[in-house]
Design a protein around this motif. Structure first.
Motif, mmCIF file in Angstrom:
data_model
loop_
_atom_site.group_PDB
_atom_site.id
_atom_site.type_symbol
_atom_site.label_atom_id
_atom_site.label_comp_id
_atom_site.label_asym_id
_atom_site.label_seq_id
_atom_site.Cartn_x
_atom_site.Cartn_y
_atom_site.Cartn_z
ATOM 1 N N GLU A 1 -0.387 -27.340 -18.876
ATOM 2 C CA GLU A 1 -1.504 -27.739 -18.034
ATOM 3 C C GLU A 1 -2.805 -27.659 -18.834
ATOM 4 O O GLU A 1 -3.009 -26.770 -19.650
ATOM 5 C CB GLU A 1 -1.595 -26.827 -16.814
ATOM 6 C CG GLU A 1 -0.372 -26.899 -15.908
ATOM 7 C CD GLU A 1 -0.508 -25.955 -14.728
ATOM 8 O OE1 GLU A 1 -1.527 -25.239 -14.684
ATOM 9 O OE2 GLU A 1 0.395 -25.935 -13.879
ATOM 10 N N LYS B 1 11.202 -41.894 -21.360
ATOM 11 C CA LYS B 1 9.899 -42.190 -20.766
ATOM 12 C C LYS B 1 8.738 -41.731 -21.634
ATOM 13 O O LYS B 1 7.587 -41.987 -21.298
ATOM 14 C CB LYS B 1 9.803 -41.532 -19.381
ATOM 15 C CG LYS B 1 10.806 -42.089 -18.373
ATOM 16 C CD LYS B 1 10.676 -41.382 -17.033
ATOM 17 C CE LYS B 1 11.720 -41.898 -16.051
ATOM 18 N NZ LYS B 1 11.628 -41.190 -14.744
ATOM 19 N N GLY C 1 13.054 -34.151 -16.339
ATOM 20 C CA GLY C 1 11.731 -34.567 -16.781
ATOM 21 C C GLY C 1 11.292 -33.782 -17.997
ATOM 22 O O GLY C 1 11.855 -32.728 -18.317
ATOM 23 N N SER D 1 3.897 -28.471 -12.382
ATOM 24 C CA SER D 1 3.156 -28.717 -11.159
ATOM 25 C C SER D 1 2.472 -30.064 -11.266
ATOM 26 O O SER D 1 2.177 -30.556 -12.351
ATOM 27 C CB SER D 1 2.110 -27.612 -10.929
ATOM 28 O OG SER D 1 1.195 -27.559 -12.009
ATOM 29 N N GLY D 2 2.220 -30.656 -10.093
ATOM 30 C CA GLY D 2 1.548 -31.951 -10.062
ATOM 31 C C GLY D 2 2.469 -33.077 -10.524
ATOM 32 O O GLY D 2 3.670 -33.102 -10.222
ATOM 33 N N ASP D 3 1.861 -34.008 -11.255
ATOM 34 C CA ASP D 3 2.636 -35.153 -11.741
ATOM 35 C C ASP D 3 3.620 -34.754 -12.831
ATOM 36 O O ASP D 3 4.690 -35.360 -12.964
ATOM 37 C CB ASP D 3 1.691 -36.236 -12.270
ATOM 38 C CG ASP D 3 0.774 -36.783 -11.182
ATOM 39 O OD1 ASP D 3 1.177 -36.693 -10.003
ATOM 40 O OD2 ASP D 3 -0.318 -37.262 -11.515
ATOM 41 N N VAL D 4 3.268 -33.763 -13.645
ATOM 42 C CA VAL D 4 4.145 -33.326 -14.730
ATOM 43 C C VAL D 4 5.043 -32.214 -14.190
ATOM 44 O O VAL D 4 4.705 -31.036 -14.252
ATOM 45 C CB VAL D 4 3.320 -32.836 -15.937
ATOM 46 C CG1 VAL D 4 4.248 -32.489 -17.090
ATOM 47 C CG2 VAL D 4 2.305 -33.892 -16.364
ATOM 48 N N SER D 5 6.163 -32.585 -13.627
ATOM 49 C CA SER D 5 7.097 -31.620 -13.068
ATOM 50 C C SER D 5 8.509 -32.118 -13.284
ATOM 51 O O SER D 5 8.744 -33.310 -13.534
ATOM 52 C CB SER D 5 6.837 -31.393 -11.580
ATOM 53 O OG SER D 5 6.973 -32.601 -10.857
ATOM 54 N N LYS E 1 11.988 -25.929 -9.321
ATOM 55 C CA LYS E 1 11.092 -26.960 -9.821
ATOM 56 C C LYS E 1 10.180 -26.348 -10.881
ATOM 57 O O LYS E 1 9.574 -25.308 -10.654
ATOM 58 C CB LYS E 1 10.260 -27.536 -8.683
ATOM 59 C CG LYS E 1 9.220 -28.571 -9.113
ATOM 60 C CD LYS E 1 8.379 -29.010 -7.939
ATOM 61 C CE LYS E 1 7.279 -29.955 -8.367
ATOM 62 N NZ LYS E 1 6.401 -30.343 -7.233
#
Length: 470
Positions: free
Chosen positions: A429, A335, A424, A399-403, A396
């Motif tokens: 950040e 990705k 992923g 944080s947020g979309d980048v996790s 996990k």
């Protein structure tokens, strides 16, 4: 009457000239026709003899292969530029083609191996692979050796050998592939048999291994960390058999020493003089474990081929450091966009952010996030840290979309290197919001006048009569 010319009249002379001009070409015409016909027949025979070798009939087995349901194999033949070579082979011989089904080339074939075959620099390997499936003799299902006879050996178009046999179950096979559709296509100049998988010659397999540049990685299964005897402070070894009546192996002082402590023996510190551990060998072991585990080939390729991080990690481990690698799987690495990888040193920076200079296992990280809620682990990409917290019964990161979630726990754990698979790719950040807040706070403080201690005491004694005290 016309006047005579040298005793002959003009009419008689004109008649004689016309008779001569007409009679001579007519008599010579058959010979000229024979010569021109002979030349035309010889030229046509020579042209037909030269084109008979290259001209393929519409009922040929090669045309049937291109129009059959073996579309994946037909595309590989066209990409390998083998049409002219196969036309000459079909024109000279009665061939047998073993065609793998489309599922074997689409889903069952390793994507890295397929990418290797389609690279322009590996055209010779692709041609060798395809010609390994063609025999310059006609072998139908009736000509197959029986289960009681020995396997028959045949030479392929790439000068390699294949073996045809019939198993005890009655199924026909060529080397390791079974014939799933015998006599699928029958033509006057050849026959096509459908096989279950792709046949890979040894030369192509060796070329593929050589191009991957991973031959230096030793195929040694990972082992646990060496155990240290707390009484002798040495590595544990199997005790030799002691004969009867022999004195004790340990001195009295060591034999009466207290039992083992709760903490394990410490590893040599960074910069120590004694390098007890071969860090490069341990890094090779964990990369080999990634390859054997499956699904982490891109991560291993970046560590070994694209960067020198494998060597750097080996030096760190030799110095006594411990590392935890958060390894994104192949789906996560696919990705990544070209913009994220186009900057110089981008692969190194991405991997640095996924290496924690601590030894953590799945159990230790999960217990930590359960107890403290949210943790920040240091990474080798200073000063950025990676955030870990509990989510859906696992750990996990980010944080947020980048996790990313902990997907494959404890792929490799030897006491010094820990590899945890995640689903992923993590990125640090951005600190834009923090920078904006600090600038606004600085502006507010600058606009307010600052008074010293002496002025504060004067204002308190005299009251607010002065403008500076208001």
């Amino acid at each position: 009457m016309d006047p005579p010319i040298y005793g002959v009249s003009k009419i008689l002379l004109f008649t004689f000239i016309i008779w001569v001009s007409v009679s001579i070409p007519i008599s010579a015409l058959p010979q000229l026709k024979r010569k021109s016909l002979k030349l035309s027949t010889s030229s046509s025979s020579s042209s037909s003899s030269s084109t008979n070798v290259q001209t393929i009939n519409s009922n040929s087995v090669l045309v049937a292969l291109l129009d059959s349901h073996y579309t994946e194999l037909a595309e590989l033949v066209e990409k390998a530029l083998l049409l002219q070579t196969l036309e000459e082979a079909v024109g000279k011989h009665n061939v047998t083609i073993f065609a793998p089904r489309n599922e074997a080339l689409e889903r069952q074939l390793d994507p890295e191996f397929k990418r290797f075959l389609l690279e322009p620099g590996n055209l010779k390997s692709l041609q060798t692979l395809l010609m390994f499936h063609i025999i310059p003799t006609r072998v139908g299902s009736n000509d197959w050796p029986t289960d009681k006879s020995k396997p028959s050996k045949h030479t392929t178009l790439c000068n390699d050998h294949v073996h045809l046999e019939t198993k005890t179950s009655g199924k026909k096979a060529i080397d390791t592939a079974e014939i799933v559709r015998p006599d699928d296509v029958i033509r006057p100049d050849g026959v096509i048999h459908g096989i279950e998988r792709l046949l890979i010659p040894q030369s192509v397999q060796e070329d593929f291994n050589r191009r991957r540049s991973l031959r230096s990685i030793s195929a040694v299964l990972p082992e646990g960390a060496p155990e240290v005897d707390p009484r002798t402070h040495r590595l544990k070894k199997p005790a030799p058999p002691a004969p009867a009546g022999a004195p004790p192996a340990l001195p009295i002082y060591d034999a009466l020493a207290p039992g083992p402590s709760l903490a394990p023996a410490p590893a040599p510190g960074p910069g120590g003089t004694h390098h007890h551990f071969d860090g490069e060998a341990q890094v090779k072991d964990f990369i080999q474990t990634l390859l054997l585990y499956g699904g982490y080939n891109e991560m291993a390729d970046i560590l070994v081929n694209l960067t020198s991080l494998a060597t750097e990690m080996g030096r760190l481990v030799s110095e006594g450091y411990v590392l935890t690698v958060l390894a994104p799987n192949d789906e996560a690495m696919a990705k990544l966009t070209t913009d994220q990888l186009s900057e110089p040193g981008a692969p190194e920076q991405i991997i640095y952010y996924h290496i924690i200079p601590e030894y953590q296992t799945e159990e230790s990280m999960y217990n930590a996030v359960r107890r403290f809620g949210k943790l920040r682990y240091d990474t080798l990409r200073l000063p950025h840290k990676v955030v870990a917290q509990e989510a859906d019964g696992t750990v996990k990161f980010g944080s947020g979309d980048v996790s990313a979630y902990l997907f494959d726990p404890d792929i490799y754990t030897d006491g010094r290197i820990s590899v945890q698979g995640i689903d992923g790719v993590l990125f640090p950040e951005t600190e834009k919001d923090a920078a904006i807040k600090t600038t606004v706070a600085a502006v507010k403080v600058a606009t307010k006048p600052r008074r010293g201690k002496l002025m504060e005491v004067a204002c308190r004694m005299l009251g607010s009569h002065f403008a500076t005290c208001q």
